[in-house]
Design an enzyme around this catalytic site. Structure first.
Site, mmCIF file in Angstrom:
data_model
loop_
_atom_site.group_PDB
_atom_site.id
_atom_site.type_symbol
_atom_site.label_atom_id
_atom_site.label_comp_id
_atom_site.label_asym_id
_atom_site.label_seq_id
_atom_site.Cartn_x
_atom_site.Cartn_y
_atom_site.Cartn_z
ATOM 1 N N GLU A 1 0.874 -1.166 0.000
ATOM 2 C CA GLU A 1 0.000 0.000 0.000
ATOM 3 C C GLU A 1 0.916 1.221 0.000
ATOM 4 O O GLU A 1 1.835 1.305 0.818
ATOM 5 C CB GLU A 1 -0.888 -0.022 1.252
ATOM 6 C CG GLU A 1 -1.821 1.162 1.377
ATOM 7 C CD GLU A 1 -2.786 1.033 2.566
ATOM 8 O OE1 GLU A 1 -2.674 0.059 3.338
ATOM 9 O OE2 GLU A 1 -3.637 1.936 2.717
ATOM 10 N N GLU B 1 -9.003 10.277 5.102
ATOM 11 C CA GLU B 1 -9.282 9.378 6.222
ATOM 12 C C GLU B 1 -9.500 10.217 7.481
ATOM 13 O O GLU B 1 -8.543 10.773 8.026
ATOM 14 C CB GLU B 1 -8.105 8.433 6.471
ATOM 15 C CG GLU B 1 -7.880 7.416 5.376
ATOM 16 C CD GLU B 1 -6.688 6.514 5.676
ATOM 17 O OE1 GLU B 1 -6.796 5.303 5.459
ATOM 18 O OE2 GLU B 1 -5.633 7.029 6.116
#
Ligand SMILES: *[C@@H]1O[C@H](CO)[C@@H](O)[C@H](O)[C@H]1NC(C)=O
Length: 251
Positions: free
Chosen positions: A146, A232
């Site tokens: 990621e 986020e």
């Protein structure tokens, strides 16, 4: 988790009528916000997600995401509004514009040009504004790496880190970054955190991938499978992220 029922019904009603009208138009604009956990809408080659994956970590809160406009396959404007309390240190969601493309091996990538203009308002915000890329050893396999690129770390938000300290401070795409490394389940996560927050970003994301191959040993046989851009939230009140312009392509 409680969502206001009246708002949801009103949103559905107005979405239906606007969708009806949009069938004749080339560009979708002003569609109603969606507040359901896995709500999404397609615009050009993007899927815009509400993605409240971590909402169970919150004591209370809600989040709604909406498309403002899209142009061609590669440009989109959108927003997301949220309030989240509790679950300190835990991410509640990742509203994002995901670019849909054919997975490609890193060795075959030539450029991923992107630009992103955004602004955030709200109180006591702890959140990032970040790209999230994933790679795998096959075109449709499990994610192995990621790669996050944080344009902002608001309110002391921090990335996954095995040591709590940057492992490097590279200059990539003309800017300096703190690079963190750690594991997210089975995935190895590299997070580039901008040393200076930038609300107007332009870069070729291939430069980040090149750096990871050259300096961190990422294999060029990996496939790039996902390119997402969003935020986020950890916590905050009456927050609103406005993405006035976002574009990306993969070549
Ligand atoms: C937009 O994307 C679709 C498939 O994703 C493709 O068929 C089409 O040619 C693209 N249009 C342009 C103008 O690139």
């Amino acid at each position: 988790m409680k969502f206001p029922l009246t708002l949801t019904l009103a949103s559905l009603a107005s979405a239906a009528s606007i969708n009806g009208r949009s069938l004749t138009g080339k560009t979708l604009t002003r569609r109603a916000d969606f507040c359901d956990q896995w709500g999404q809408v397609t615009a050009g080659n993007f899927i815009l997600y509400n993605n409240l994956w971590g909402s169970g970590n919150a004591d209370s809160g809600e989040q709604c995401t909406g498309l403002d406009s899209s142009s061609g396959n590669n440009s989109i404007s959108w927003h997301t509004s949220w309030t989240w309390t509790g679950g300190q240190g835990q991410v509640k969601s990742y509203a994002n514009a995901a670019y849909v493309f054919t997975a490609a091996q890193l060795s075959s990538l030539s450029s991923i040009p992107t630009s992103w203009s955004w602004s955030y308002e709200g109180s006591d915000l702890v959140a990032n504004v970040a790209y999230d890329l994933f790679t795998s050893s096959s075109a449709d396999g499990d994610h192995e790496y990621e790669i996050m690129i944080w344009l902002a770390a608001l309110g002391g938000a921090g990335p996954i880190s095995a040591t709590g300290s940057p492992i490097d401070t590279p200059t990539v795409a003309g800017q300096s970054w703190d690079l963190y490394e750690g594991m997210n389940g089975q995935m190895q996560v590299y997070s580039f955190v901008a040393s200076a927050e930038t609300e107007s970003f332009s870069a070729d994301l291939v430069e980040f991938i090149d750096y990871l191959q050259t300096s961190q040993g990422m294999a060029d046989s990996q496939y790039l499978t996902d390119v997402q851009a969003g935020s986020e939230p950890f916590s905050g009140t009456d927050a609103k992220l406005t993405v006035s312009a976002y574009s990306v392509s993969v070549a």
